[in-house]
Design a protein around this motif. Structure first.
Motif, mmCIF file in Angstrom:
data_model
loop_
_atom_site.group_PDB
_atom_site.id
_atom_site.type_symbol
_atom_site.label_atom_id
_atom_site.label_comp_id
_atom_site.label_asym_id
_atom_site.label_seq_id
_atom_site.Cartn_x
_atom_site.Cartn_y
_atom_site.Cartn_z
ATOM 1 N N PRO A 61 -1.265 3.057 -16.924
ATOM 2 C CA PRO A 61 -0.665 2.086 -17.865
ATOM 3 C C PRO A 61 0.832 2.305 -18.055
ATOM 4 N N GLU A 62 1.286 3.556 -17.893
ATOM 5 C CA GLU A 62 2.728 3.816 -18.046
ATOM 6 C C GLU A 62 3.540 3.037 -17.020
ATOM 7 N N ASN A 63 3.026 2.932 -15.800
ATOM 8 C CA ASN A 63 3.746 2.184 -14.766
ATOM 9 C C ASN A 63 3.750 0.692 -15.051
ATOM 10 N N MET A 64 2.641 0.197 -15.593
ATOM 11 C CA MET A 64 2.578 -1.220 -15.949
ATOM 12 C C MET A 64 3.594 -1.539 -17.035
ATOM 13 N N ASN A 65 3.707 -0.655 -18.021
ATOM 14 C CA ASN A 65 4.671 -0.861 -19.105
ATOM 15 C C ASN A 65 6.103 -0.736 -18.605
ATOM 16 N N LEU A 66 6.321 0.202 -17.675
ATOM 17 C CA LEU A 66 7.662 0.378 -17.113
ATOM 18 C C LEU A 66 8.102 -0.870 -16.368
ATOM 19 N N ALA A 81 13.949 7.695 -14.894
ATOM 20 C CA ALA A 81 14.966 8.240 -13.994
ATOM 21 C C ALA A 81 14.655 7.898 -12.540
ATOM 22 N N GLU A 82 13.379 7.962 -12.169
ATOM 23 C CA GLU A 82 12.985 7.631 -10.799
ATOM 24 C C GLU A 82 13.190 6.151 -10.512
ATOM 25 N N LEU A 83 12.887 5.317 -11.486
ATOM 26 C CA LEU A 83 13.119 3.885 -11.309
ATOM 27 C C LEU A 83 14.611 3.597 -11.158
ATOM 28 N N TYR A 91 7.517 4.728 -3.643
ATOM 29 C CA TYR A 91 7.957 4.132 -4.917
ATOM 30 C C TYR A 91 7.715 2.624 -4.915
ATOM 31 N N THR A 92 7.957 1.996 -3.777
ATOM 32 C CA THR A 92 7.732 0.547 -3.684
ATOM 33 C C THR A 92 6.266 0.218 -3.908
ATOM 34 N N LEU A 93 5.368 1.024 -3.336
ATOM 35 C CA LEU A 93 3.938 0.806 -3.532
ATOM 36 C C LEU A 93 3.536 1.022 -4.988
ATOM 37 N N ALA A 94 4.026 2.104 -5.594
ATOM 38 C CA ALA A 94 3.663 2.410 -6.976
ATOM 39 C C ALA A 94 4.140 1.326 -7.933
ATOM 40 N N LEU A 95 5.378 0.897 -7.757
ATOM 41 C CA LEU A 95 5.933 -0.149 -8.627
ATOM 42 C C LEU A 95 5.323 -1.510 -8.307
ATOM 43 N N GLY A 96 5.117 -1.768 -7.008
ATOM 44 C CA GLY A 96 4.551 -3.049 -6.603
ATOM 45 C C GLY A 96 3.139 -3.236 -7.118
ATOM 46 N N SER A 115 19.521 18.553 4.567
ATOM 47 C CA SER A 115 18.153 18.051 4.496
ATOM 48 C C SER A 115 17.749 17.822 3.049
ATOM 49 N N LEU A 116 16.768 16.957 2.858
ATOM 50 C CA LEU A 116 16.318 16.637 1.515
ATOM 51 C C LEU A 116 15.555 17.802 0.917
ATOM 52 N N GLU A 117 15.928 18.168 -0.312
ATOM 53 C CA GLU A 117 15.248 19.266 -0.978
ATOM 54 C C GLU A 117 13.887 18.813 -1.515
ATOM 55 N N TYR A 118 13.808 17.555 -1.938
ATOM 56 C CA TYR A 118 12.576 17.051 -2.558
ATOM 57 C C TYR A 118 12.022 15.914 -1.708
ATOM 58 N N THR A 119 10.905 16.154 -1.089
ATOM 59 C CA THR A 119 10.346 15.139 -0.195
ATOM 60 C C THR A 119 8.926 14.739 -0.590
ATOM 61 N N GLU A 120 8.459 15.162 -1.775
ATOM 62 C CA GLU A 120 7.109 14.818 -2.203
ATOM 63 C C GLU A 120 7.016 13.318 -2.456
ATOM 64 N N LEU A 121 5.913 12.721 -2.060
ATOM 65 C CA LEU A 121 5.741 11.281 -2.192
ATOM 66 C C LEU A 121 5.082 10.937 -3.525
ATOM 67 N N LYS A 122 5.484 9.808 -4.071
ATOM 68 C CA LYS A 122 4.877 9.325 -5.310
ATOM 69 C C LYS A 122 3.547 8.640 -4.982
ATOM 70 N N GLN A 123 2.489 9.103 -5.625
ATOM 71 C CA GLN A 123 1.173 8.501 -5.426
ATOM 72 C C GLN A 123 1.015 7.305 -6.375
ATOM 73 N N ILE A 124 0.165 6.354 -5.999
ATOM 74 C CA ILE A 124 0.045 5.139 -6.805
ATOM 75 C C ILE A 124 -0.589 5.410 -8.165
#
Length: 278
Positions: free
Chosen positions: A203-208, A45-47, A131-136, A29-38
């Motif tokens: 802004p960090e996500n926009m720059n990423l 590393a996550e990207l 992740y798709t929502l946060a990056l999108g 089972s997945l040890e880390y299942t926390e969701l990324k908030q927008i």
């Protein structure tokens, strides 16, 4: 008696097998299942982990991603609910579009490649959606023009929406002109919903996203690659009446230059119809 002992032995073996299977499954089972908030920062590393999953998909493309940008309300003229109820219902429906569980249930259904890729990289589908929502959304916000102030959109939109929520008239009772005006004002529901999500992007996500744009523009859902407010723009409201004069109207007062012209971006029809001259 011997037959009873044989059945008991078989039952114990089955129970042992189930316990072993359960223990093995828990280890996988997945040890880390926390969701990324927008509104949370996405790290390099996550990207990288996200893109590695995409690389495992056929043609390195995502399955169709459920839309989160709803169009402007288009209530039928026979809707008999009061305008206030239609507005409240519209807001509720728009909020549901952003729920990760709703997207998960519609995204990549029966897509074995996606399931296999997620399993290999130890990521749940819910995490991938988040992740798709946060990056999108970061990509979407990068498409906004400088004159599109999200705080202004939210403030002005909420005032208009509040006035609609005070209107208790059945929508079907309105005249054609009143229905048109009401739907025109109801467009703010979609504008505000989008703006309220876009404004949360750090802004960090926009720059990423900018730094990895060449990669991300190939994999992100198409609706995140264009200006999210342009299709809800009211040209007259945003840019005003083209020409106004304090004195008598006169063509001599018109000054036009190509640098000030607003040129459309639509491509011409590939095969324009011939105009018949009678």
């Amino acid at each position: 008696m011997a037959k009873f002992k044989h059945r008991l032995s078989s039952l114990l073996c089955c129970l042992s097998g189930l316990l072993l299977c359960s223990a093995g499954c828990s280890n996988e089972s997945l040890e880390y299942t926390e969701l990324k908030q927008i509104n949370e920062k996405v790290t390099e590393a996550e990207l990288k982990r996200y893109l590695k999953i995409v690389e495992l998909l056929p043609q390195q493309k995502l399955p169709t991603f459920p839309s989160v940008y709803a169009p402007a309300p288009a209530w039928s003229h026979i809707r008999s609910l009061p305008i206030e109820d239609l507005v409240n219902s519209e807001q509720t429906n728009l909020s549901l579009l952003w729920e990760v569980e709703r997207i998960r249930d519609q995204f990549g259904i029966r897509n074995r490649s996606l399931k296999k890729a997620l399993r290999r990289r130890d990521m749940s589908k819910e995490q991938f959606v988040s992740y798709t929502l946060a990056l999108g959304l970061a990509a979407s916000r990068n498409q906004l023009r400088e004159d599109q102030n999200l705080e202004d959109v939210i403030e002005k939109g909420n005032k208009t929406i509040h006035q609609l929520q005070l209107d208790k008239r059945p929508f079907s009772s309105l005249s054609l002109e009143e229905r048109h005006r009401t739907l025109h004002e109801a467009m703010w529901i979609s504008r505000v919903n989008r703006a309220e999500h876009l404004i949360q992007v750090p802004p960090e996500n926009m720059n990423l996203v900018k730094a990895h744009w060449d990669e991300l523009q190939k994999v992100l859902p198409p609706e995140f690659l264009k200006n999210p407010l342009d299709e809800l723009t009211d040209i007259l409201e945003e840019r005003g009446i083209p020409f106004t004069f304090a004195k008598d109207d006169s063509d001599e007062l018109l000054h036009w230059t190509s640098t000030n012209a607003i040129i459309g971006s639509d491509e011409p029809d590939p095969e324009p119809k011939q105009i018949k001259i009678q």
